[in-house]
Design a protein around this motif. Structure first.
Motif, PDB file in Angstrom:
ATOM      1  N   GLY A  33      46.580  40.838  39.815  1.00  0.00           N
ATOM      2  CA  GLY A  33      45.231  41.306  39.523  1.00  0.00           C
ATOM      3  C   GLY A  33      44.558  42.021  40.677  1.00  0.00           C
ATOM      4  O   GLY A  33      44.970  41.933  41.826  1.00  0.00           O
ATOM      5  N   ILE A  34      43.518  42.728  40.322  1.00  0.00           N
ATOM      6  CA  ILE A  34      42.794  43.563  41.276  1.00  0.00           C
ATOM      7  C   ILE A  34      42.182  42.737  42.400  1.00  0.00           C
ATOM      8  O   ILE A  34      42.241  43.130  43.568  1.00  0.00           O
ATOM      9  CB  ILE A  34      41.698  44.363  40.547  1.00  0.00           C
ATOM     10  CG1 ILE A  34      42.331  45.278  39.508  1.00  0.00           C
ATOM     11  CG2 ILE A  34      40.867  45.180  41.523  1.00  0.00           C
ATOM     12  CD1 ILE A  34      41.380  45.757  38.448  1.00  0.00           C
ATOM     13  N   SER A  35      41.618  41.598  42.070  1.00  0.00           N
ATOM     14  CA  SER A  35      40.988  40.768  43.105  1.00  0.00           C
ATOM     15  C   SER A  35      41.990  40.367  44.177  1.00  0.00           C
ATOM     16  O   SER A  35      41.666  40.380  45.372  1.00  0.00           O
ATOM     17  CB  SER A  35      40.365  39.516  42.492  1.00  0.00           C
ATOM     18  OG  SER A  35      39.287  39.863  41.672  1.00  0.00           O
ATOM     19  N   ASN A  36      43.197  40.019  43.776  1.00  0.00           N
ATOM     20  CA  ASN A  36      44.212  39.614  44.754  1.00  0.00           C
ATOM     21  C   ASN A  36      44.742  40.798  45.554  1.00  0.00           C
ATOM     22  O   ASN A  36      45.022  40.660  46.748  1.00  0.00           O
ATOM     23  CB  ASN A  36      45.349  38.871  44.067  1.00  0.00           C
ATOM     24  CG  ASN A  36      44.923  37.496  43.633  1.00  0.00           C
ATOM     25  OD1 ASN A  36      44.240  36.788  44.360  1.00  0.00           O
ATOM     26  ND2 ASN A  36      45.296  37.099  42.435  1.00  0.00           N
ATOM     27  N   ILE A  37      44.882  41.949  44.919  1.00  0.00           N
ATOM     28  CA  ILE A  37      45.290  43.146  45.663  1.00  0.00           C
ATOM     29  C   ILE A  37      44.244  43.454  46.727  1.00  0.00           C
ATOM     30  O   ILE A  37      44.563  43.694  47.892  1.00  0.00           O
ATOM     31  CB  ILE A  37      45.475  44.354  44.716  1.00  0.00           C
ATOM     32  CG1 ILE A  37      46.677  44.125  43.798  1.00  0.00           C
ATOM     33  CG2 ILE A  37      45.645  45.645  45.512  1.00  0.00           C
ATOM     34  CD1 ILE A  37      46.784  45.136  42.675  1.00  0.00           C
ATOM     35  N   ASN A  38      42.988  43.432  46.321  1.00  0.00           N
ATOM     36  CA  ASN A  38      41.912  43.720  47.254  1.00  0.00           C
ATOM     37  C   ASN A  38      41.833  42.660  48.354  1.00  0.00           C
ATOM     38  O   ASN A  38      41.601  42.980  49.520  1.00  0.00           O
ATOM     39  CB  ASN A  38      40.581  43.832  46.504  1.00  0.00           C
ATOM     40  CG  ASN A  38      39.534  44.513  47.320  1.00  0.00           C
ATOM     41  OD1 ASN A  38      39.713  45.650  47.745  1.00  0.00           O
ATOM     42  ND2 ASN A  38      38.437  43.818  47.567  1.00  0.00           N
ATOM     43  N   PHE A  39      42.047  41.397  48.000  1.00  0.00           N
ATOM     44  CA  PHE A  39      42.048  40.317  48.995  1.00  0.00           C
ATOM     45  C   PHE A  39      43.136  40.560  50.042  1.00  0.00           C
ATOM     46  O   PHE A  39      42.886  40.438  51.252  1.00  0.00           O
ATOM     47  CB  PHE A  39      42.255  38.973  48.308  1.00  0.00           C
ATOM     48  CG  PHE A  39      42.310  37.819  49.262  1.00  0.00           C
ATOM     49  CD1 PHE A  39      41.144  37.276  49.786  1.00  0.00           C
ATOM     50  CD2 PHE A  39      43.525  37.269  49.649  1.00  0.00           C
ATOM     51  CE1 PHE A  39      41.186  36.212  50.678  1.00  0.00           C
ATOM     52  CE2 PHE A  39      43.583  36.214  50.534  1.00  0.00           C
ATOM     53  CZ  PHE A  39      42.412  35.681  51.054  1.00  0.00           C
ATOM     54  N   LEU A  40      44.334  40.913  49.604  1.00  0.00           N
ATOM     55  CA  LEU A  40      45.426  41.194  50.540  1.00  0.00           C
ATOM     56  C   LEU A  40      45.061  42.345  51.475  1.00  0.00           C
ATOM     57  O   LEU A  40      45.330  42.285  52.675  1.00  0.00           O
ATOM     58  CB  LEU A  40      46.714  41.520  49.792  1.00  0.00           C
ATOM     59  CG  LEU A  40      47.419  40.363  49.122  1.00  0.00           C
ATOM     60  CD1 LEU A  40      48.580  40.864  48.274  1.00  0.00           C
ATOM     61  CD2 LEU A  40      47.918  39.369  50.154  1.00  0.00           C
ATOM     62  N   GLN A  41      44.470  43.379  50.902  1.00  0.00           N
ATOM     63  CA  GLN A  41      44.097  44.528  51.717  1.00  0.00           C
ATOM     64  C   GLN A  41      43.033  44.156  52.737  1.00  0.00           C
ATOM     65  O   GLN A  41      43.139  44.502  53.911  1.00  0.00           O
ATOM     66  CB  GLN A  41      43.585  45.667  50.841  1.00  0.00           C
ATOM     67  CG  GLN A  41      43.053  46.833  51.662  1.00  0.00           C
ATOM     68  CD  GLN A  41      42.543  47.973  50.822  1.00  0.00           C
ATOM     69  OE1 GLN A  41      42.932  48.143  49.681  1.00  0.00           O
ATOM     70  NE2 GLN A  41      41.659  48.771  51.401  1.00  0.00           N
ATOM     71  N   ARG A  42      42.008  43.468  52.326  1.00  0.00           N
ATOM     72  CA  ARG A  42      40.842  43.234  53.169  1.00  0.00           C
ATOM     73  C   ARG A  42      41.025  42.106  54.182  1.00  0.00           C
ATOM     74  O   ARG A  42      40.365  42.098  55.210  1.00  0.00           O
ATOM     75  CB  ARG A  42      39.620  42.926  52.296  1.00  0.00           C
ATOM     76  CG  ARG A  42      39.315  43.964  51.250  1.00  0.00           C
ATOM     77  CD  ARG A  42      38.636  45.216  51.754  1.00  0.00           C
ATOM     78  NE  ARG A  42      37.377  44.845  52.362  1.00  0.00           N
ATOM     79  CZ  ARG A  42      36.999  45.244  53.569  1.00  0.00           C
ATOM     80  NH1 ARG A  42      37.736  46.043  54.268  1.00  0.00           N
ATOM     81  NH2 ARG A  42      35.853  44.854  54.069  1.00  0.00           N
ATOM     82  N   LYS A  43      41.910  41.164  53.907  1.00  0.00           N
ATOM     83  CA  LYS A  43      41.990  39.972  54.752  1.00  0.00           C
ATOM     84  C   LYS A  43      43.250  39.875  55.615  1.00  0.00           C
ATOM     85  O   LYS A  43      43.338  39.021  56.476  1.00  0.00           O
ATOM     86  CB  LYS A  43      41.897  38.706  53.891  1.00  0.00           C
ATOM     87  CG  LYS A  43      40.617  38.607  53.091  1.00  0.00           C
ATOM     88  CD  LYS A  43      39.393  38.563  53.989  1.00  0.00           C
ATOM     89  CE  LYS A  43      38.119  38.472  53.167  1.00  0.00           C
ATOM     90  NZ  LYS A  43      36.930  38.617  53.954  1.00  0.00           N
ATOM     91  N   PHE A  44      44.234  40.724  55.390  1.00  0.00           N
ATOM     92  CA  PHE A  44      45.487  40.625  56.136  1.00  0.00           C
ATOM     93  C   PHE A  44      45.848  41.964  56.753  1.00  0.00           C
ATOM     94  O   PHE A  44      45.534  43.019  56.227  1.00  0.00           O
ATOM     95  CB  PHE A  44      46.631  40.158  55.228  1.00  0.00           C
ATOM     96  CG  PHE A  44      46.450  38.766  54.713  1.00  0.00           C
ATOM     97  CD1 PHE A  44      46.805  37.675  55.489  1.00  0.00           C
ATOM     98  CD2 PHE A  44      45.898  38.539  53.455  1.00  0.00           C
ATOM     99  CE1 PHE A  44      46.629  36.379  55.020  1.00  0.00           C
ATOM    100  CE2 PHE A  44      45.719  37.258  52.978  1.00  0.00           C
ATOM    101  CZ  PHE A  44      46.076  36.181  53.757  1.00  0.00           C
ATOM    102  N   GLY A  45      46.551  41.904  57.852  1.00  0.00           N
ATOM    103  CA  GLY A  45      47.088  43.104  58.471  1.00  0.00           C
ATOM    104  C   GLY A  45      46.028  44.086  58.913  1.00  0.00           C
ATOM    105  O   GLY A  45      44.970  43.718  59.414  1.00  0.00           O
ATOM    106  N   ALA A  46      46.300  45.357  58.694  1.00  0.00           N
ATOM    107  CA  ALA A  46      45.459  46.447  59.191  1.00  0.00           C
ATOM    108  C   ALA A  46      44.380  46.866  58.202  1.00  0.00           C
ATOM    109  O   ALA A  46      43.801  47.939  58.331  1.00  0.00           O
ATOM    110  CB  ALA A  46      46.339  47.640  59.541  1.00  0.00           C
ATOM    111  N   LYS A  47      44.112  46.036  57.209  1.00  0.00           N
ATOM    112  CA  LYS A  47      43.076  46.285  56.197  1.00  0.00           C
ATOM    113  C   LYS A  47      43.348  47.534  55.371  1.00  0.00           C
ATOM    114  O   LYS A  47      42.434  48.236  54.947  1.00  0.00           O
ATOM    115  CB  LYS A  47      41.693  46.331  56.824  1.00  0.00           C
ATOM    116  CG  LYS A  47      41.298  45.003  57.435  1.00  0.00           C
ATOM    117  CD  LYS A  47      39.872  44.982  57.840  1.00  0.00           C
ATOM    118  CE  LYS A  47      39.530  43.595  58.374  1.00  0.00           C
ATOM    119  NZ  LYS A  47      38.135  43.487  58.730  1.00  0.00           N
ATOM    120  N   CYS A  48      44.627  47.824  55.181  1.00  0.00           N
ATOM    121  CA  CYS A  48      44.981  48.906  54.270  1.00  0.00           C
ATOM    122  C   CYS A  48      46.095  48.407  53.353  1.00  0.00           C
ATOM    123  O   CYS A  48      46.814  47.472  53.681  1.00  0.00           O
ATOM    124  CB  CYS A  48      45.380  50.175  55.002  1.00  0.00           C
ATOM    125  SG  CYS A  48      46.840  50.061  56.001  1.00  0.00           S
TER     126      CYS A  48
END
Length: 105
Positions: A33-48
């Motif tokens: 889901g979108i929320s988890n994709i966005n969570f991965l982007q925003r909270k881990f690594g280089a925020k991309c």
């Protein structure tokens, strides 16, 4: 390989629209889901978030999505050095970066 960096204001809204239009660009994570994709982007690594192994107009391609504020933060503080480091090679701005310049001031 065509390597794009897409700078967006709101990654959640962008992923929502992109999943509807280009769901095949995403790996199995699209099922989370979108929320988890966005969570991965925003909270881990280089925020991309990177969609890889694509073909765009007959060329192999990948694209990274990063929020404008995260890009500006990385350019100023070098916190992650991922996107700022990628700008050390030849790049072409498709849209003039006036908005980014204004935020960096």
């Amino acid at each position: 390989m065509l390597d794009l960096v897409l700078v967006v204001e709101d990654s959640y809204s962008w992923h929502k629209a992109n999943l509807a239009r280009n769901g095949h660009h995403y790996s199995f994570i699209k099922y989370a889901g979108i929320s988890n994709i966005n969570f991965l982007q925003r909270k881990f690594g280089a925020k991309c978030y990177c969609n890889t192994m694509l073909e765009l107009n007959g060329r192999p391609a990948k694209y990274n999505i990063i929020e404008m504020q995260d890009l500006c933060d990385d350019l100023v503080t070098w916190q992650h050095l991922y996107i700022s480091g990628r700008l050390h090679k030849p790049v072409r701005f498709i849209l003039h970066p006036d908005v980014m310049n204004e935020r960096l001031r």
